[in-house]
Design an enzyme around this catalytic site. Structure first.
Site, PDB file in Angstrom:
ATOM      1  N   SER A  19       0.861  -1.191   0.000  1.00 11.50           N
ATOM      2  CA  SER A  19       0.000   0.000   0.000  1.00 11.50           C
ATOM      3  C   SER A  19       0.888   1.228   0.000  1.00 11.50           C
ATOM      4  O   SER A  19       1.609   1.482   0.971  1.00 11.50           O
ATOM      5  CB  SER A  19      -0.893   0.008   1.235  1.00 11.50           C
ATOM      6  OG  SER A  19      -1.479   1.294   1.368  1.00 11.50           O
ATOM      7  N   HIS A  65      -1.279  -1.342  -4.271  1.00  4.61           N
ATOM      8  CA  HIS A  65      -2.536  -0.948  -3.629  1.00  4.61           C
ATOM      9  C   HIS A  65      -2.548   0.572  -3.462  1.00  4.61           C
ATOM     10  O   HIS A  65      -1.655   1.149  -2.838  1.00  4.61           O
ATOM     11  CB  HIS A  65      -2.638  -1.655  -2.275  1.00  4.61           C
ATOM     12  CG  HIS A  65      -3.927  -1.447  -1.572  1.00  4.61           C
ATOM     13  ND1 HIS A  65      -5.053  -2.196  -1.845  1.00  4.61           N
ATOM     14  CD2 HIS A  65      -4.295  -0.564  -0.606  1.00  4.61           C
ATOM     15  CE1 HIS A  65      -6.048  -1.792  -1.069  1.00  4.61           C
ATOM     16  NE2 HIS A  65      -5.619  -0.800  -0.316  1.00  4.61           N
ATOM     17  N   ASP A 112      -4.633   3.763  -2.203  1.00  3.20           N
ATOM     18  CA  ASP A 112      -5.722   4.188  -1.317  1.00  3.20           C
ATOM     19  C   ASP A 112      -6.193   5.593  -1.647  1.00  3.20           C
ATOM     20  O   ASP A 112      -5.429   6.555  -1.563  1.00  3.20           O
ATOM     21  CB  ASP A 112      -5.252   4.155   0.139  1.00  3.20           C
ATOM     22  CG  ASP A 112      -5.136   2.742   0.666  1.00  3.20           C
ATOM     23  OD1 ASP A 112      -6.158   2.035   0.674  1.00  3.20           O
ATOM     24  OD2 ASP A 112      -4.022   2.342   1.050  1.00  3.20           O
ATOM     25  N   GLY A 119      -8.829   4.499   6.702  1.00  7.36           N
ATOM     26  CA  GLY A 119      -8.516   5.910   6.935  1.00  7.36           C
ATOM     27  C   GLY A 119      -7.043   6.178   7.151  1.00  7.36           C
ATOM     28  O   GLY A 119      -6.544   7.203   6.698  1.00  7.36           O
ATOM     29  N   PHE A 120      -6.371   5.258   7.825  1.00  4.85           N
ATOM     30  CA  PHE A 120      -4.967   5.523   8.157  1.00  4.85           C
ATOM     31  C   PHE A 120      -4.132   4.254   8.102  1.00  4.85           C
ATOM     32  O   PHE A 120      -4.661   3.167   8.361  1.00  4.85           O
ATOM     33  CB  PHE A 120      -4.849   6.130   9.563  1.00  4.85           C
ATOM     34  CG  PHE A 120      -5.560   7.441   9.686  1.00  4.85           C
ATOM     35  CD1 PHE A 120      -4.949   8.619   9.262  1.00  4.85           C
ATOM     36  CD2 PHE A 120      -6.856   7.500  10.181  1.00  4.85           C
ATOM     37  CE1 PHE A 120      -5.616   9.833   9.347  1.00  4.85           C
ATOM     38  CE2 PHE A 120      -7.528   8.706  10.269  1.00  4.85           C
ATOM     39  CZ  PHE A 120      -6.911   9.876   9.847  1.00  4.85           C
ATOM     40  N   GLY A 121      -2.851   4.431   7.812  1.00  7.89           N
ATOM     41  CA  GLY A 121      -1.915   3.321   7.910  1.00  7.89           C
ATOM     42  C   GLY A 121      -1.436   3.201   9.354  1.00  7.89           C
ATOM     43  O   GLY A 121      -1.699   4.064  10.191  1.00  7.89           O
ATOM     44  N   GLY A 122      -0.762   2.102   9.637  1.00  9.79           N
ATOM     45  CA  GLY A 122      -0.104   1.956  10.925  1.00  9.79           C
ATOM     46  C   GLY A 122      -1.004   1.651  12.107  1.00  9.79           C
ATOM     47  O   GLY A 122      -0.584   1.772  13.254  1.00  9.79           O
ATOM     48  N   ASP A 170      -6.420  -6.162   4.408  1.00  9.32           N
ATOM     49  CA  ASP A 170      -5.873  -4.813   4.356  1.00  9.32           C
ATOM     50  C   ASP A 170      -5.940  -4.173   5.733  1.00  9.32           C
ATOM     51  O   ASP A 170      -7.028  -3.884   6.233  1.00  9.32           O
ATOM     52  CB  ASP A 170      -6.704  -4.007   3.331  1.00  9.32           C
ATOM     53  CG  ASP A 170      -6.201  -2.598   3.121  1.00  9.32           C
ATOM     54  OD1 ASP A 170      -5.144  -2.239   3.662  1.00  9.32           O
ATOM     55  OD2 ASP A 170      -6.889  -1.853   2.385  1.00  9.32           O
TER      56      ASP A 170
HETATM   57  C1  DX5 Z   1      -6.351   1.985   5.369  1.00  7.51           C
HETATM   58  C2  DX5 Z   1      -5.878   1.551   4.021  1.00  7.51           C
HETATM   59  C3  DX5 Z   1      -4.751   0.611   4.002  1.00  7.51           C
HETATM   60  C4  DX5 Z   1      -3.483   1.107   4.686  1.00  7.51           C
HETATM   61  C5  DX5 Z   1      -2.931  -0.067   5.427  1.00  7.51           C
HETATM   62  O1  DX5 Z   1      -7.512   2.722   5.199  1.00  7.51           O
HETATM   63  O2  DX5 Z   1      -6.952   0.940   3.306  1.00  7.51           O
HETATM   64  O3  DX5 Z   1      -4.459   0.171   2.677  1.00  7.51           O
HETATM   65  O4  DX5 Z   1      -2.514   1.597   3.822  1.00  7.51           O
HETATM   66  O5  DX5 Z   1      -1.848   0.347   6.147  1.00  7.51           O
HETATM   67  P1  DX5 Z   1      -1.076  -0.581   7.167  1.00  7.51           P
HETATM   68  O6  DX5 Z   1      -0.537  -1.749   6.393  1.00  7.51           O
HETATM   69  O7  DX5 Z   1      -0.003   0.306   7.702  1.00  7.51           O
HETATM   70  O8  DX5 Z   1      -2.052  -1.013   8.222  1.00  7.51           O
HETATM   71 ZN    ZN Z   2      -6.540   0.097   1.340  1.00 10.81          ZN
END
Ligand code: DX5
Ligand code: ZN
Length: 226
Positions: free
Chosen positions: A16, A41, A43, A150-153, A178
């Protein structure tokens, strides 16, 4: 055949780019490709469906130009329909929408497929797989969100392994996961039936190629348990 149609029983790494260096996207994708990534991927967030705001069709088009990997657009937006033509034009290979906010899901999935792309649905953590009961004929893949979009991590939600297991009973289509996917959580999801592993922070916070490879190999290690 489209990308998801060719997944079969394999485990696929889908980085992603949300967690990548946006000033160096092409190079970031080259690095994860060296680690065996097969799908990018992408987003898309609109500050309405989710609080975050990310990138749109112009960046997708530039990314498509810069790589031979297929790009999968995950639309985390309130009104996906009006964006579909621009993403088709950008050259992405597949588009997934969130059924929670897609009023006329049949029409939306048909619009994606009629444009020659593969179509998917991404399910929020508490959305039941049953929303797809009459959507299966129009789908090429399903994405189980294992965090709130909404967010990574964010932290992996462990109950989502059970949801993958339930979906496996309902369909033979590739199941993507995901959110919070790492070398530790990937095997749990693959054992439950997932095949496409989306990972952002676990890949882009370290040596991209090495981390990508680690996650895919960890997933492959669980194929025997599936
Ligand atoms: C969250 C996104 C994900 C995100 C995952 O809304 O859909 O694709 O990038 O990030 P990680 O792998 O850091 O949880
Ligand atoms: Zn995603």
């Amino acid at each position: 055949m489209g990308f998801f149609g060719s997944v079969g029983g394999r485990v696929v790494g889908a980085p992603s780019i949300l967690a990548a260096d946006f000033a160096n996207l092409a190079e970031e994708v080259r690095r994860v490709r060296d680690g065996g990534a097969e799908l990018v991927h992408f987003d898309v967030m609109d500050n309405h469906f989710v609080p975050n705001l990310t990138v749109g069709p112009a960046v997708a088009a530039a990314l498509v130009e810069s790589t031979d990997l297929p790009v999968d657009a995950h639309l985390q937006v309130m009104r996906p329909d009006s964006l579909i033509p621009a993403f088709v034009e950008a050259g992405v290979a597949s588009i997934q929408v969130q059924p929670e906010v897609t009023l006329h899901l049949h029409r939306t999935l048909e619009a994606i497929k009629n444009a020659g792309l593969e179509a998917g649905c991404a399910l929020n953590p508490t959305t039941s797989p049953s929303v797809l009961e009459y959507a299966w004929p129009y789908l090429d893949y399903v994405n189980v969100m294992s965090v709130n979009p909404g967010f990574g991590g964010q932290a992996f939600i462990p109950e989502m392994t059970e949801k993958v297991r339930r979906l496996r009973e309902l369909t033979d289509l590739p199941i993507q996961v995901d959110g919070g996917i790492t070398a530790e959580t990937a095997p749990l999801m693959v054992a439950a039936g997932a095949r496409v592993l989306v990972a952002g922070s676990a890949v882009f916070r370290g040596d991209r190629a090495a981390e990508m490879r680690k996650i895919v190999e960890a997933g492959e290690g669980a194929l025997g348990d599936a």
